[in-house]
Design an enzyme around this catalytic site. Structure first.
Site, PDB file in Angstrom:
ATOM      1  N   THR A   1       0.850  -1.196   0.000  1.00 48.32           N
ATOM      2  CA  THR A   1       0.000   0.000   0.000  1.00 48.32           C
ATOM      3  C   THR A   1       0.888   1.249   0.000  1.00 48.32           C
ATOM      4  O   THR A   1       0.402   2.349   0.276  1.00 48.32           O
ATOM      5  CB  THR A   1      -0.901   0.054   1.257  1.00 48.32           C
ATOM      6  OG1 THR A   1      -0.068  -0.076   2.415  1.00 48.32           O
ATOM      7  CG2 THR A   1      -1.962  -1.022   1.245  1.00 48.32           C
TER       8      THR A   1
ATOM      9  N   ARG B   1       4.175   2.478  -2.331  1.00 48.24           N
ATOM     10  CA  ARG B   1       4.341   3.031  -3.672  1.00 48.24           C
ATOM     11  C   ARG B   1       4.712   1.897  -4.619  1.00 48.24           C
ATOM     12  O   ARG B   1       5.457   0.990  -4.241  1.00 48.24           O
ATOM     13  CB  ARG B   1       5.458   4.093  -3.705  1.00 48.24           C
ATOM     14  CG  ARG B   1       5.020   5.458  -3.240  1.00 48.24           C
ATOM     15  CD  ARG B   1       3.995   6.096  -4.193  1.00 48.24           C
ATOM     16  NE  ARG B   1       3.587   7.404  -3.758  1.00 48.24           N
ATOM     17  CZ  ARG B   1       2.538   7.645  -2.964  1.00 48.24           C
ATOM     18  NH1 ARG B   1       1.781   6.645  -2.536  1.00 48.24           N
ATOM     19  NH2 ARG B   1       2.222   8.871  -2.620  1.00 48.24           N
TER      20      ARG B   1
ATOM     21  N   GLU C   1       1.159   3.820 -12.643  1.00 51.21           N
ATOM     22  CA  GLU C   1      -0.295   4.031 -12.499  1.00 51.21           C
ATOM     23  C   GLU C   1      -0.793   5.045 -13.520  1.00 51.21           C
ATOM     24  O   GLU C   1      -0.094   6.016 -13.794  1.00 51.21           O
ATOM     25  CB  GLU C   1      -0.600   4.537 -11.083  1.00 51.21           C
ATOM     26  CG  GLU C   1      -0.292   3.499 -10.031  1.00 51.21           C
ATOM     27  CD  GLU C   1      -0.551   3.991  -8.604  1.00 51.21           C
ATOM     28  OE1 GLU C   1      -1.205   5.043  -8.429  1.00 51.21           O
ATOM     29  OE2 GLU C   1      -0.091   3.316  -7.678  1.00 51.21           O
TER      30      GLU C   1
ATOM     31  N   HIS D   1      -5.367   2.127  -6.052  1.00 48.16           N
ATOM     32  CA  HIS D   1      -4.780   3.133  -5.148  1.00 48.16           C
ATOM     33  C   HIS D   1      -5.851   3.754  -4.243  1.00 48.16           C
ATOM     34  O   HIS D   1      -6.074   4.965  -4.262  1.00 48.16           O
ATOM     35  CB  HIS D   1      -4.041   4.223  -5.942  1.00 48.16           C
ATOM     36  CG  HIS D   1      -2.978   4.928  -5.143  1.00 48.16           C
ATOM     37  ND1 HIS D   1      -1.815   5.419  -5.686  1.00 48.16           N
ATOM     38  CD2 HIS D   1      -2.907   5.230  -3.821  1.00 48.16           C
ATOM     39  CE1 HIS D   1      -1.082   6.004  -4.743  1.00 48.16           C
ATOM     40  NE2 HIS D   1      -1.731   5.903  -3.593  1.00 48.16           N
TER      41      HIS D   1
ATOM     42  N   GLY E   1      -5.888   3.496  -0.858  1.00 44.20           N
ATOM     43  CA  GLY E   1      -5.436   3.591   0.537  1.00 44.20           C
ATOM     44  C   GLY E   1      -6.137   4.642   1.383  1.00 44.20           C
ATOM     45  O   GLY E   1      -6.640   4.358   2.461  1.00 44.20           O
TER      46      GLY E   1
END
Ligand code: DGY
Length: 322
Positions: A239, A241, A270, A288, A290
């Site tokens: 979680t 990079r 990404e 992504h 998080g």
């Protein structure tokens, strides 16, 4: 008095956009179309503050010095997408949003852990495809988390919060690797053991969770040799990079069964996600997410606003990273 001109590079939560539009001469990105690096560079000439997010790119070449902008109010805790040395060299203050996203990011690490161990993504796909043949003793058996060992790489705020949850909810034993000593009071009650090397954590853990910043020396921290140490029964959670893992090496390691599965919220390039990962059943993939709760995203936005307020009224900026 003229209000400072500020630019938000993406759509922000409505409550924060309202606040900033009242207090500043704010340009919002109402279409939420990502800005090019060149456009962000040009904005440095036109705005007093530019407020990027973790999906923007701000490399050295866009900072020339003598530009109008004096502060970058980054919406996010991670700032590896900004060349900090170049930005500060050009006279800009850079701020981020630490703390407010700790809980939600740790929750996401636990989500990935559970989804992976209990094959939740795989099960849902089977059911939605109409392929569920009903309950049977050997159907889609997963892994019990209770009592297993969690290895944290990077025992900062989010690493600690992840370990706490795993220990409290599943009685997981906690081992970790961290560059510097972690104060005892922060990890009290978990019986967390610090190991000397990343390799030692990878070898001893059943589940490895990454919580180090991206970029710099951490790029491809999880290379082929390290991935192989996780072992055929081990899980890897990221979680942090995307660039912390060598994604090509991960795909090869998963294909060869060097680890049992991976739970990924972040990726190297990404929003591109390799087709090989998408095709794998033992991989859980999130876009992504998080920090993606309304509460946290509003907190992050208000934190940027607090930093801008301090900066433009000549007070100490609370969350300057440089
Ligand atoms: C951050 O703030 O760095 C996160 O990755 C965004 O959720």
């Amino acid at each position: 008095m003229t209000k400072p001109r500020i630019l938000l590079t993406r759509r922000w939560p409505a409550a924060v956009e309202r606040r900033l539009s009242q207090d500043y001469d704010a340009t919002l990105n109402t279409d939420d179309v990502p800005m090019t690096t060149e456009a962000i560079g040009a904005a440095l000439n036109d705005y007093d503050a530019v407020c990027p997010t973790v999906s923007d790119r701000l490399p050295a070449q866009i900072f020339s010095g003598g530009q109008r902008a004096r502060i970058l109010g980054n919406f996010g805790v991670g700032f590896n997408h900004i060349d900090i040395a170049a930005a500060t060299g050009a006279g800009l203050t850079v701020t981020n949003t630490p703390g407010v996203l700790t809980d939600c990011t740790a929750d996401t690490a636990l989500t990935l852990m559970l989804m992976l161990a209990r094959r939740a993504g795989e099960g849902e796909r089977e059911l939605r495809a109409g392929n569920w043949a009903g309950w049977r003793p050997t159907h889609m058996m997963g892994t019990r988390l209770r009592g297993k060992t969690l290895g944290i790489i990077g025992m900062g705020r989010i690493g600690i919060a992840t370990a706490r949850r795993a220990h409290a909810a599943f009685g997981m034993k906690v081992i970790y690797y961290n560059l510097v000593d972690v104060p005892d009071d922060l990890i009290a009650g978990m019986d967390a053991r610090r190991l000397d090397t990343i390799e030692a954590v990878l070898e001893a853990a059943d589940v490895v969770s990454l919580h180090v910043p991206g970029g710099g020396d951490n790029t491809h921290l999880m290379n082929a040799a390290r991935l192989a140490l996780i072992g055929p029964d081990g899980f890897l959670i990221n979680t942090a990079r995307g660039d912390v893992i060598d994604q090509t090496a991960l795909i090869a390691a998963l294909r060869e069964g060097q680890l049992k599965g991976a739970g990924l919220d972040v990726f190297e390039d990404e929003p591109k996600v390799p087709a090989e990962l998408i095709a794998m059943e033992n991989v859980v993939l999130l876009p992504h997410l998080g920090s993606a709760t309304t509460e946290t995203r509003e907190d992050m936005g208000h934190m940027v606003a607090d930093n801008l307020d301090a900066f433009f009224t000549g007070q100490r900026v609370p969350n300057a990273v440089a």
